[in-house]
Design an enzyme around this catalytic site. Structure first.
Site, mmCIF file in Angstrom:
data_model
loop_
_atom_site.group_PDB
_atom_site.id
_atom_site.type_symbol
_atom_site.label_atom_id
_atom_site.label_comp_id
_atom_site.label_asym_id
_atom_site.label_seq_id
_atom_site.Cartn_x
_atom_site.Cartn_y
_atom_site.Cartn_z
ATOM 1 N N PRO A 9 86.956 56.830 76.055
ATOM 2 C CA PRO A 9 87.271 56.778 74.625
ATOM 3 C C PRO A 9 87.561 55.376 74.092
ATOM 4 O O PRO A 9 88.199 54.576 74.755
ATOM 5 C CB PRO A 9 88.511 57.670 74.497
ATOM 6 C CG PRO A 9 89.114 57.672 75.860
ATOM 7 C CD PRO A 9 87.952 57.603 76.813
ATOM 8 N N ASN A 10 87.068 55.153 72.903
ATOM 9 C CA ASN A 10 87.266 53.922 72.125
ATOM 10 C C ASN A 10 86.434 52.749 72.627
ATOM 11 O O ASN A 10 86.412 51.694 71.981
ATOM 12 C CB ASN A 10 88.759 53.523 72.062
ATOM 13 C CG ASN A 10 89.615 54.606 71.454
ATOM 14 O OD1 ASN A 10 89.310 55.090 70.370
ATOM 15 N ND2 ASN A 10 90.655 55.029 72.151
ATOM 16 N N ARG A 17 87.136 46.093 68.530
ATOM 17 C CA ARG A 17 88.405 46.676 68.942
ATOM 18 C C ARG A 17 89.241 45.628 69.693
ATOM 19 O O ARG A 17 88.851 45.191 70.779
ATOM 20 C CB ARG A 17 88.117 47.854 69.880
ATOM 21 C CG ARG A 17 89.341 48.466 70.500
ATOM 22 C CD ARG A 17 88.975 49.369 71.667
ATOM 23 N NE ARG A 17 90.180 49.953 72.211
ATOM 24 C CZ ARG A 17 90.288 50.493 73.419
ATOM 25 N NH1 ARG A 17 89.227 50.536 74.199
ATOM 26 N NH2 ARG A 17 91.428 50.972 73.840
ATOM 27 N N TYR A 22 89.914 42.857 74.624
ATOM 28 C CA TYR A 22 88.669 43.386 75.196
ATOM 29 C C TYR A 22 87.443 42.507 74.974
ATOM 30 O O TYR A 22 86.351 42.844 75.439
ATOM 31 C CB TYR A 22 88.412 44.795 74.635
ATOM 32 C CG TYR A 22 89.522 45.770 74.973
ATOM 33 C CD1 TYR A 22 89.755 46.142 76.295
ATOM 34 C CD2 TYR A 22 90.357 46.295 73.987
ATOM 35 C CE1 TYR A 22 90.772 47.019 76.627
ATOM 36 C CE2 TYR A 22 91.387 47.184 74.302
ATOM 37 C CZ TYR A 22 91.591 47.536 75.625
ATOM 38 O OH TYR A 22 92.601 48.399 75.961
ATOM 39 N N ASN A 73 84.645 53.380 83.483
ATOM 40 C CA ASN A 73 85.839 52.892 82.783
ATOM 41 C C ASN A 73 86.409 54.099 82.050
ATOM 42 O O ASN A 73 85.927 54.483 80.990
ATOM 43 C CB ASN A 73 85.498 51.775 81.799
ATOM 44 C CG ASN A 73 86.763 51.189 81.174
ATOM 45 O OD1 ASN A 73 87.818 51.826 81.203
ATOM 46 N ND2 ASN A 73 86.668 49.996 80.625
ATOM 47 N N ALA A 76 91.587 55.271 78.159
ATOM 48 C CA ALA A 76 92.924 55.876 78.087
ATOM 49 C C ALA A 76 93.088 57.069 79.027
ATOM 50 O O ALA A 76 94.205 57.359 79.468
ATOM 51 C CB ALA A 76 93.219 56.296 76.647
ATOM 52 N N GLU A 97 85.892 52.032 89.732
ATOM 53 C CA GLU A 97 86.681 52.108 88.498
ATOM 54 C C GLU A 97 86.766 50.702 87.911
ATOM 55 O O GLU A 97 87.122 49.760 88.628
ATOM 56 C CB GLU A 97 88.076 52.640 88.835
ATOM 57 C CG GLU A 97 89.024 52.709 87.635
ATOM 58 C CD GLU A 97 90.428 53.159 88.062
ATOM 59 O OE1 GLU A 97 90.633 53.566 89.237
ATOM 60 O OE2 GLU A 97 91.341 53.070 87.206
ATOM 61 N N HIS A 99 88.152 48.236 84.648
ATOM 62 C CA HIS A 99 88.918 47.999 83.422
ATOM 63 C C HIS A 99 88.631 46.586 82.951
ATOM 64 O O HIS A 99 88.702 45.634 83.757
ATOM 65 C CB HIS A 99 90.416 48.186 83.660
ATOM 66 C CG HIS A 99 90.746 49.586 84.084
ATOM 67 N ND1 HIS A 99 90.757 50.639 83.199
ATOM 68 C CD2 HIS A 99 91.005 50.100 85.308
ATOM 69 C CE1 HIS A 99 91.021 51.749 83.862
ATOM 70 N NE2 HIS A 99 91.179 51.452 85.146
ATOM 71 N N ILE A 100 88.335 46.461 81.680
ATOM 72 C CA ILE A 100 88.031 45.147 81.108
ATOM 73 C C ILE A 100 89.285 44.266 81.143
ATOM 74 O O ILE A 100 89.227 43.094 81.503
ATOM 75 C CB ILE A 100 87.514 45.331 79.659
ATOM 76 C CG1 ILE A 100 86.197 46.119 79.683
ATOM 77 C CG2 ILE A 100 87.355 43.985 78.956
ATOM 78 C CD1 ILE A 100 85.772 46.665 78.329
ATOM 79 N N SER A 101 90.399 44.844 80.750
ATOM 80 C CA SER A 101 91.669 44.093 80.744
ATOM 81 C C SER A 101 92.388 44.282 82.082
ATOM 82 O O SER A 101 92.066 45.191 82.854
ATOM 83 C CB SER A 101 92.560 44.601 79.606
ATOM 84 O OG SER A 101 92.954 45.947 79.846
ATOM 85 N N ARG A 106 99.882 44.567 81.461
ATOM 86 C CA ARG A 106 100.105 45.076 80.104
ATOM 87 C C ARG A 106 101.303 46.037 80.077
ATOM 88 O O ARG A 106 102.220 45.898 80.857
ATOM 89 C CB ARG A 106 98.804 45.722 79.599
ATOM 90 C CG ARG A 106 97.635 44.729 79.572
ATOM 91 C CD ARG A 106 96.352 45.355 79.066
ATOM 92 N NE ARG A 106 96.497 45.820 77.689
ATOM 93 C CZ ARG A 106 95.638 46.639 77.070
ATOM 94 N NH1 ARG A 106 94.567 47.078 77.727
ATOM 95 N NH2 ARG A 106 95.831 47.000 75.818
#
Ligand code: DQA
Length: 145
Positions: A9-10, A17, A22, A73, A76, A97, A99-101, A106
């Protein structure tokens, strides 16, 4: 080797975004980079994105049935979905798996992933390059037989 690159999502809103988190690469640009890198590596890469969890579960079931590798990815859903983890656990080919960040740098709720425990490996914090690194690793592994 068939590889599904699946974005949750997103992530369809990449580019606009939270660019400080990102980056400015759009989802269409990311998809093209994945396809081009995959083609250069001899992989059959398909890139999909959805905001609907049932659709993502269906794609993971398809990957399990086809024996396809997955670069995922979960966005959320990483932090919320036991259903996603269960679908990932049923995969037979490698699962990376991405994740960009750097989710570990975080908010604390992003540090836990339901998926990591059933993933072959995890890439986080390397921007959209993480997807391309995952594809390189999958190609190298496939070449080892
Ligand atoms: C993300 C990190 C998640 O915490 C977040 O919900 C996302 C994207 C990443 O790529 O850094 O949507 O998976």
């Amino acid at each position: 080797m068939k590889v599904l690159v699946l974005n949750g999502p997103n992530l369809g809103r990449l580019g606009t975004r939270e660019p400080a988190v990102y980056g400015r690469t759009t989802h269409a640009e990311l998809a093209e980079q994945c396809r081009a890198t995959g083609a250069a590596l001899g992989l059959d890469v398909e890139v999909r994105q959805t905001d609907a969890e049932h659709e993502m579960l269906g794609w993971l079931h398809e990957a399990a049935d086809d024996g396809a590798a997955v670069v995922l990815n979960p966005a959320a859903w990483t932090h919320t979905s036991v259903a996603l983890r269960d679908a990932c656990a049923a995969l037979t080919a490698p699962l990376v798996e991405v994740h960009i960040s750097n989710v570990h740098a975080r908010e604390p709720f992003r540090a836990h992933s339901y998926v990591s425990g059933v993933a072959t490996g995890v890439v986080a914090g390397l921007g959209t390059d993480g997807y391309l690194l995952a594809l390189r690793w999958l190609a190298g592994r496939a070449a080892q037989g």
